[in-house]
Design an enzyme around this catalytic site. Sequence first.
Site, mmCIF file in Angstrom:
data_model
loop_
_atom_site.group_PDB
_atom_site.id
_atom_site.type_symbol
_atom_site.label_atom_id
_atom_site.label_comp_id
_atom_site.label_asym_id
_atom_site.label_seq_id
_atom_site.Cartn_x
_atom_site.Cartn_y
_atom_site.Cartn_z
ATOM 1 N N SER A 1 64.543 6.262 -18.708
ATOM 2 C CA SER A 1 63.814 4.998 -18.656
ATOM 3 C C SER A 1 64.631 3.890 -19.320
ATOM 4 O O SER A 1 65.744 3.605 -18.911
ATOM 5 C CB SER A 1 62.432 5.169 -19.303
ATOM 6 O OG SER A 1 61.594 4.081 -19.040
ATOM 7 N N ASP B 1 59.047 7.327 -8.168
ATOM 8 C CA ASP B 1 59.052 6.648 -9.468
ATOM 9 C C ASP B 1 59.283 5.149 -9.275
ATOM 10 O O ASP B 1 60.359 4.713 -8.860
ATOM 11 C CB ASP B 1 60.146 7.248 -10.349
ATOM 12 C CG ASP B 1 60.134 6.685 -11.766
ATOM 13 O OD1 ASP B 1 59.274 5.833 -12.064
ATOM 14 O OD2 ASP B 1 60.987 7.111 -12.565
ATOM 15 N N HIS C 1 57.180 9.389 -13.502
ATOM 16 C CA HIS C 1 58.204 8.862 -14.410
ATOM 17 C C HIS C 1 58.426 9.771 -15.620
ATOM 18 O O HIS C 1 59.344 9.544 -16.401
ATOM 19 C CB HIS C 1 57.803 7.461 -14.884
ATOM 20 C CG HIS C 1 58.869 6.745 -15.652
ATOM 21 N ND1 HIS C 1 60.123 6.481 -15.142
ATOM 22 C CD2 HIS C 1 58.881 6.228 -16.915
ATOM 23 C CE1 HIS C 1 60.854 5.840 -16.045
ATOM 24 N NE2 HIS C 1 60.128 5.678 -17.124
#
Length: 525
Positions: free
Chosen positions: A326, A383, A455
């Site tokens: 991320s 995602d 995610h």
Amino acid sequence: MHTGISSTLPAPNLHVFHPRRASFMCNNSTLNPVVSSSAAPSSTRQHLSNLEKLLQKTNQTGPEGVVKGCSNGSVETKGKVLLERLNLSRIWPEMSAADDMSPRNLNRLQRLLSKTMEYSPRNNLGSRWREYHGCHDWSGLLDPLDENLRREVVRYGEFVQAAYHCFYSNPAMSADEAPLPRHVSLPERSYKVTKSLYATSSVGLPQWVDDVAPNLGWMTQQSSWMGFVAVCDDKREIQRMGRRDIVIALRGTATCLEWTENFRAQLVEISESDDPTQKVGCGFLSLHKTPGAHVPSLAESVVDEVQRLTEIYKGENLSITITGHSLGAALSLLVADEISSCAPQVPPMAVFSFGGPRVGNKGFADRLNEKNVKVLRIVNSQDLITKVPGVFIDGRLKQDPDKLEEEQRNESFARVFNMLENNNPWAYSHVGTELKVDTKMSPYLKPNADVACCHDLEAYLHLVDGFLSMECPFRSNAKRSLAKLIDNQKSNVKQLYTDEALSLNLERRDSFSISMVSCLPSPSR
């Protein structure tokens, strides 16, 4: 309700069932539709859907319908019907029908649901280590996915998990004094942590936030522990890998100010660059370059530590591997750029990023390519984070090279496109080579899994461990335990497996059950 096979079908009685595959096909039950081999993927999804319906119907009969009040004959009959309806050969088609009922294969599901970690083979990389580290951009290793590369990708993902766990075990930082050293529980005993890394936001929250929510605590702190640098110091592991590896692992978004920086998506010039067309996201650059009151900037810390380690191990085969999830994936690219710019005689450097957003424009991507920084982006097609920030002008056309080539034949279009790409403050571009996985291809996750699951880092590692090729997206002999996946994403795992996990009395691991009382949840966990 217990769905474990062993509770309804004792092992001594397994010999009475030797059904043939034809018996499954002739069964008139709606749970066993006759499907040709060409429709195997849709058949598997339909089969798993029918499994959940079966479990729901069984739940309605009450617990007395399982064993109580039944003779041995009725237990065996019920067990046979249940096994035939499960029809495990449709989930693992390479198994013969007789093998479906064997204790070994029936116990496979229990092994996947256990908390014991099992890994793919860890082979000797030897002279091929540069290839696995991306010297040829992982050409020929991604489809089908090479088993050695799969193991290495999962291994680096677990370093990022260690960063998450270390941060959430003690997220608060004092604003009045320097932080104390931290202990990081690494998944690899062959590595030792040599440096803690911190990221600082250049923006602050307005005063009214403290007035409205005064108890947010560490969620509003300016500087936070972001990750670590570790180096392999085990002779056997160095010999297996073919070199001494330096790992830099970075976690994802956690605090309010980090979220604020994520939304500062306007592209800005890189101060060290002589090329004004090379730009990166304003918020990412802020977290990378800003020093804290008692800690240096992430950029400064990482360069100093890499220079120190390369001097210590001068003369050895070295590699630098940067990995993140991320926000950590975004910062990994900036860290790679910083090291390649500031550290002399940099060893081969690769970035393994999980669920990373776009970081800069095409000029920045070209900058990393010129510096020979190798990037493998692991992307879940479901995602959303991997599709932001930026506008469609750059990303849509880059995903379709044929269309781009066709349209650029038009000279006027090429001029317009280049003008937009160079001057549009939102024209982001991805960097590196892509390894694409898909939540919908997992036989264990629901096809409509939510945004947080798509995610989630553990979901990423689950998908990578199962990925075989684009033609066969999930291998039948995947080894990674489902326990942590169920722990993190229970609502997104199919009922068959959550019920089986419940029957095995799986409890949360203390080391992974981090208390988050009075804290805002982070979808990057």
